[in-house]
Motif scaffolding. Structure first.
Motif, PDB file in Angstrom:
ATOM      1  N   THR A  40       0.831  -1.201   0.000  1.00 26.66           N
ATOM      2  CA  THR A  40       0.000   0.000   0.000  1.00 26.66           C
ATOM      3  C   THR A  40       0.867   1.254   0.000  1.00 26.66           C
ATOM      4  N   ARG A  41       0.537   2.179  -0.887  1.00 24.27           N
ATOM      5  CA  ARG A  41       1.255   3.455  -0.954  1.00 24.27           C
ATOM      6  C   ARG A  41       0.390   4.619  -0.474  1.00 24.27           C
ATOM      7  N   TYR A  42      -0.844   4.703  -0.944  1.00 23.24           N
ATOM      8  CA  TYR A  42      -1.747   5.778  -0.541  1.00 23.24           C
ATOM      9  C   TYR A  42      -3.122   5.192  -0.229  1.00 23.24           C
ATOM     10  N   VAL A  43      -3.745   5.693   0.837  1.00 25.00           N
ATOM     11  CA  VAL A  43      -5.085   5.262   1.226  1.00 25.00           C
ATOM     12  C   VAL A  43      -6.021   6.466   1.168  1.00 25.00           C
ATOM     13  N   SER A  44      -7.176   6.276   0.573  1.00 29.43           N
ATOM     14  CA  SER A  44      -8.188   7.324   0.505  1.00 29.43           C
ATOM     15  C   SER A  44      -9.124   7.223   1.711  1.00 29.43           C
ATOM     16  N   VAL A  45      -9.425   8.369   2.329  1.00 32.66           N
ATOM     17  CA  VAL A  45     -10.476   8.423   3.336  1.00 32.66           C
ATOM     18  C   VAL A  45     -11.578   9.330   2.797  1.00 32.66           C
ATOM     19  N   GLY A  72     -10.639   3.091  -1.362  1.00 31.86           N
ATOM     20  CA  GLY A  72      -9.723   3.351  -2.461  1.00 31.86           C
ATOM     21  C   GLY A  72      -8.283   3.341  -1.996  1.00 31.86           C
ATOM     22  N   VAL A  73      -7.442   2.612  -2.720  1.00 31.30           N
ATOM     23  CA  VAL A  73      -6.027   2.477  -2.360  1.00 31.30           C
ATOM     24  C   VAL A  73      -5.178   2.492  -3.630  1.00 31.30           C
ATOM     25  N   VAL A  74      -4.078   3.209  -3.586  1.00 29.24           N
ATOM     26  CA  VAL A  74      -3.035   3.096  -4.612  1.00 29.24           C
ATOM     27  C   VAL A  74      -1.933   2.224  -4.030  1.00 29.24           C
ATOM     28  N   VAL A 329      -3.928   9.470   2.828  1.00 26.70           N
ATOM     29  CA  VAL A 329      -2.879   9.067   3.763  1.00 26.70           C
ATOM     30  C   VAL A 329      -1.748   8.407   2.986  1.00 26.70           C
ATOM     31  N   LYS A 330      -0.540   8.948   3.122  1.00 26.18           N
ATOM     32  CA  LYS A 330       0.631   8.346   2.484  1.00 26.18           C
ATOM     33  C   LYS A 330       1.200   7.286   3.416  1.00 26.18           C
TER      34      LYS A 330
END
Length: 332
Positions: A40-45, A72-74, A329-330
């Motif tokens: 996981t690199r970035y998480v969307s809230v 959502g996650v990058v 969130v990074k």
């Protein structure tokens, strides 16, 4: 491989607190054919997640108590059993709040990191951008010279709505919750912006900001702001009902003005929508948003919090207005 995960510990009553989140160490399963291991690199809230924390029936299934939260996650592919996704590929998808996850490759979309920062595919070029695109352009269908009002205008969706409305040649009025956000909206090209928290009479302020009435209203908030906009609607106005964040943490159904008579007298179209309604057209939306971004007509705005352990705090901050633009969130 072991991974940290964030679980829903209990369902909130009112505004979510830290007690609703539980950190747990879990094992990731072995890869099967067609699967990939992701870092996981970035998480969307996002505000809609508050609805999924409740057991109430909605347009999407609720989160399960005792299970990881998803959104959502990058992520980056670090091991692959799929011919379609090579190691090192950056992808976006609906994934668990975990540091590492296993997913079917067919549920993920590669991210063209050469075109925009990876995190933008959770915001401007992702779900919020598509929400703004279809809600404004498909439902409201603004015309040059018309007045567009956006509530929650400094949020992930609202900032994009306002910029899109300016591209269409409209007068744009936004509401936000601080003087800093108001200044930011004006810097992005909004014609007027109102701090609803410090304005003593929101109805009077909106009337002054929209002297020719309101043709399109993009509603992210509901409540008193929406009540005031209804009094300003022009004939054949259009309303895109996107969110009602002012009521998401309410423990009782609030009573307010009943707008049906005003909608009837002005022949106003009011349409609620979920961005997944337009799933078959997402490629169209991403292509247009990317085009405007590349041309410098759209700016991606983010509030980035760092650290996997800060995901719950970033989520709870949404309901305190701590973010401008997309809250991300990074992790790595």
């Amino acid at each position: 491989m072991k991974t940290q995960a964030i679980l829903l510990a209990s369902r909130p009553q009112g505004e979510p607190t830290a007690e609703q989140f539980q950190f747990e160490t879990r094992e990731t399963p072995a890869l099967a054919a067609g699967q990939v291991l992701l870092k996981t690199r970035y998480v969307s809230v996002d505000p809609y997640m508050r609805g999924r924390m409740s057991a109430a029936k909605s347009y999407v299934a609720p989160f399960e108590v005792g299970q990881p939260i998803a959104g959502g996650v990058v992520a980056e592919v670090i091991e692959s059993q799929s011919p379609d996704l090579a190691v090192g590929t950056t992808v976006v998808g609906n994934l668990l709040w975990q540091e590492f996850s296993v997913a079917d490759a067919k549920t993920l979309n590669p991210v063209p990191v050469d075109k925009a920062p990876a995190s933008y595919f959770l915001g401007l070029l992702g779900m919020p951008g598509l929400t703004a695109y279809f809600g404004l352009l498909d439902i409201c269908q603004p015309k040059a010279g018309e007045t567009v009002v956006v509530s929650g205008a400094a949020g992930a969706v609202g900032l994009i709505v306002g910029q899109l409305a300016k591209i269409q040649g409209c007068r744009v009025v936004g509401t936000a919750g601080s003087d800093e956000k108001v200044a930011h909206l004006k810097a992005l090209g909004f014609d007027e912006a109102i701090n609803y928290k410090t304005t003593p009479d929101i109805a009077k302020a909106l009337a002054a900001a929209a002297p020719n009435g309101v043709d399109c209203y993009f509603d992210n908030v509901g409540g008193a702001i929406t009540d005031a906009v209804y009094d300003l609607l022009n004939k054949h106005a259009r309303i895109a009902l996107c969110g009602q964040i002012s009521t998401y943490n309410a423990t009782e159904t609030p009573t307010g003005p009943r707008p049906e008579g005003k909608l009837l007298k002005t022949s106003t179209k009011l349409q609620g929508f979920i961005v997944s309604d337009y799933y078959s057209r997402w490629p169209e939306g991403v292509a247009k948003l990317t085009e405007w971004y590349a041309a410098g007509q759209l700016k991606g705005e983010e509030t980035i919090t760092e650290g996997f352990d800060q995901i719950p705090a970033a989520f709870m901050g949404l309901f305190k207005g701590e973010n401008t633009g997309k809250a991300v969130v990074k992790v790595a």
